[in-house]
Motif scaffolding. Structure first.
Motif, PDB file in Angstrom:
ATOM      1  N   GLY A  69      23.708  -6.168 107.148  1.00 60.17           N
ATOM      2  CA  GLY A  69      24.404  -6.038 105.869  1.00 60.17           C
ATOM      3  C   GLY A  69      25.766  -6.303 105.975  1.00 60.17           C
ATOM      4  O   GLY A  69      26.448  -6.799 105.241  1.00 60.17           O
ATOM      5  N   THR A  70      26.466  -6.131 107.428  1.00 61.19           N
ATOM      6  CA  THR A  70      27.845  -6.260 107.360  1.00 61.19           C
ATOM      7  C   THR A  70      28.153  -7.537 108.029  1.00 61.19           C
ATOM      8  O   THR A  70      29.500  -8.064 108.231  1.00 61.19           O
ATOM      9  CB  THR A  70      28.335  -5.394 108.483  1.00 61.19           C
ATOM     10  N   GLY A  71      27.287  -8.398 108.475  1.00 59.20           N
ATOM     11  CA  GLY A  71      27.468  -9.743 108.647  1.00 59.20           C
ATOM     12  C   GLY A  71      27.685 -10.802 107.168  1.00 59.20           C
ATOM     13  O   GLY A  71      27.719 -10.360 106.175  1.00 59.20           O
ATOM     14  N   VAL A 103      23.043   0.417 104.027  1.00 59.78           N
ATOM     15  CA  VAL A 103      23.273  -0.532 105.223  1.00 59.78           C
ATOM     16  C   VAL A 103      23.419   0.045 106.527  1.00 59.78           C
ATOM     17  O   VAL A 103      24.435   0.632 106.815  1.00 59.78           O
ATOM     18  CB  VAL A 103      24.551  -1.348 104.815  1.00 59.78           C
ATOM     19  N   PRO A 104      22.526   0.058 107.459  1.00 52.29           N
ATOM     20  CA  PRO A 104      22.739   0.472 108.668  1.00 52.29           C
ATOM     21  C   PRO A 104      23.657  -0.592 109.681  1.00 52.29           C
ATOM     22  O   PRO A 104      23.307  -1.729 109.489  1.00 52.29           O
ATOM     23  CB  PRO A 104      21.198   0.756 109.483  1.00 52.29           C
ATOM     24  N   TRP A 105      24.467   0.168 110.403  1.00 53.26           N
ATOM     25  CA  TRP A 105      25.423  -0.645 111.281  1.00 53.26           C
ATOM     26  C   TRP A 105      25.299  -0.399 112.625  1.00 53.26           C
ATOM     27  O   TRP A 105      25.229   0.801 112.991  1.00 53.26           O
ATOM     28  CB  TRP A 105      27.035  -0.812 110.674  1.00 53.26           C
ATOM     29  N   ARG A 106      25.664  -1.270 113.536  1.00 50.44           N
ATOM     30  CA  ARG A 106      25.551  -1.168 114.986  1.00 50.44           C
ATOM     31  C   ARG A 106      26.920  -1.287 115.621  1.00 50.44           C
ATOM     32  O   ARG A 106      27.474  -0.476 116.390  1.00 50.44           O
ATOM     33  CB  ARG A 106      24.665  -2.059 115.700  1.00 50.44           C
ATOM     34  N   GLU A 161      34.019  -1.699 109.898  1.00 52.79           N
ATOM     35  CA  GLU A 161      35.152  -1.600 109.511  1.00 52.79           C
ATOM     36  C   GLU A 161      35.828  -2.757 108.546  1.00 52.79           C
ATOM     37  O   GLU A 161      36.522  -2.374 107.537  1.00 52.79           O
ATOM     38  CB  GLU A 161      36.149  -1.058 110.426  1.00 52.79           C
ATOM     39  N   ARG A 162      35.397  -3.884 108.986  1.00 54.01           N
ATOM     40  CA  ARG A 162      35.678  -5.039 108.071  1.00 54.01           C
ATOM     41  C   ARG A 162      34.956  -5.073 107.034  1.00 54.01           C
ATOM     42  O   ARG A 162      35.464  -5.891 105.989  1.00 54.01           O
ATOM     43  CB  ARG A 162      35.577  -6.353 108.852  1.00 54.01           C
ATOM     44  N   PHE A 163      33.848  -4.331 106.628  1.00 59.66           N
ATOM     45  CA  PHE A 163      32.742  -4.823 105.715  1.00 59.66           C
ATOM     46  C   PHE A 163      33.676  -4.489 104.226  1.00 59.66           C
ATOM     47  O   PHE A 163      34.119  -3.553 104.113  1.00 59.66           O
ATOM     48  CB  PHE A 163      31.773  -3.606 105.755  1.00 59.66           C
TER      49      PHE A 163
END
Length: 233
Positions: free
Chosen positions: A13-15, A34-37, A43-45
């Protein structure tokens, strides 16, 4: 699409595509998990502080226990959208087992495990739901995968997973579909192909609109589809 108060997972979801999907879901009333790796992406999301978005991480999507815990923490899950994945170009003669397994993990294994966790979470609600995977044009048009055979195989497997799973869970009112984008118009792709015809590429917002319909309550009959989203390319 009416997603008012519906709980939706968006991996990746952060892409670029993921952010377009989250934007459309939020505008339609959904609550996005939204899971992030990648911490820098998180941070930019743009929606990291939005009241309808819940960021959680770092989570490795090939970690079965971590995924199970993540999905179990979401009450009344309606939909799970699986955008996270990876890409690499390499001819077979220069692709070793480690590179192959890396692509399979990023594309097939992560998608499979998210599907499994989503099916269990949606079943707990007893209200049905939706799953949407992201394949690729090469997943449908294999001959175009020359020079990126490992990637093509991993995305073709996502297509097969989608169709088989759609048959398995249809009686639970869980409709499973996928989209198969061609090269999308993103800053990264423009930088990589500065001489390309960007106007022919599908925009991420356009691909997001197709995903939104497939994951919506308005979609009452479509399942087992791998929908080409090629634009004019």
């Amino acid at each position: 699409m009416d997603y008012q108060d519906r709980q939706v997972v968006v991996t990746g979801g952060t892409g670029a595509l993921g952010e377009a999907v989250v934007a459309a879901l939020v505008a339609s009333g959904a609550i996005c998990h939204v899971p992030w790796r990648d911490e820098r992406e998180a941070e930019r999301f743009a929606y990291r502080d939005h009241g309808q978005v819940k960021l959680l991480g770092p989570i490795e999507l090939t970690d079965e226990a971590a995924l199970r815990q993540f999905y179990e923490g979401i009450p009344d899950l309606w939909a799970s959208i699986h955008i996270a994945g990876g890409f690499a170009m390499s001819p077979v003669a220069k692709t070793d087992k480690a590179a192959l397994m890396h692509l399979l993990d990023m594309n097939l294994v992560s998608c499979f495990l998210c599907c499994a966790a989503a099916v269990n979470a949606i079943a707990r609600s007893g209200k049905g739901g939706r799953i949407v995977n992201v394949a690729a044009r090469h997943a449908l048009e294999w001959r175009g995968g020359a020079g990126l055979v490992a990637y093509t195989a991993s995305k073709a497997a996502v297509s097969a997973l989608t169709v088989a799973l759609s048959e398995e869970v249809a009686k639970q009112d869980i409709l499973v579909n996928a989209v198969a984008p061609s090269i999308m118009d993103t800053p990264t792709n423009r930088a990589a192909m500065p001489k390309a015809d960007y106007a022919a590429w599908p925009k991420v917002e356009e691909v997001a609109a197709t995903i939104l319909f497939l994951a919506s309550p308005e979609n009452k009959v479509t399942r087992g589809a791998v929908v080409p989203v090629y634009g004019k390319s």
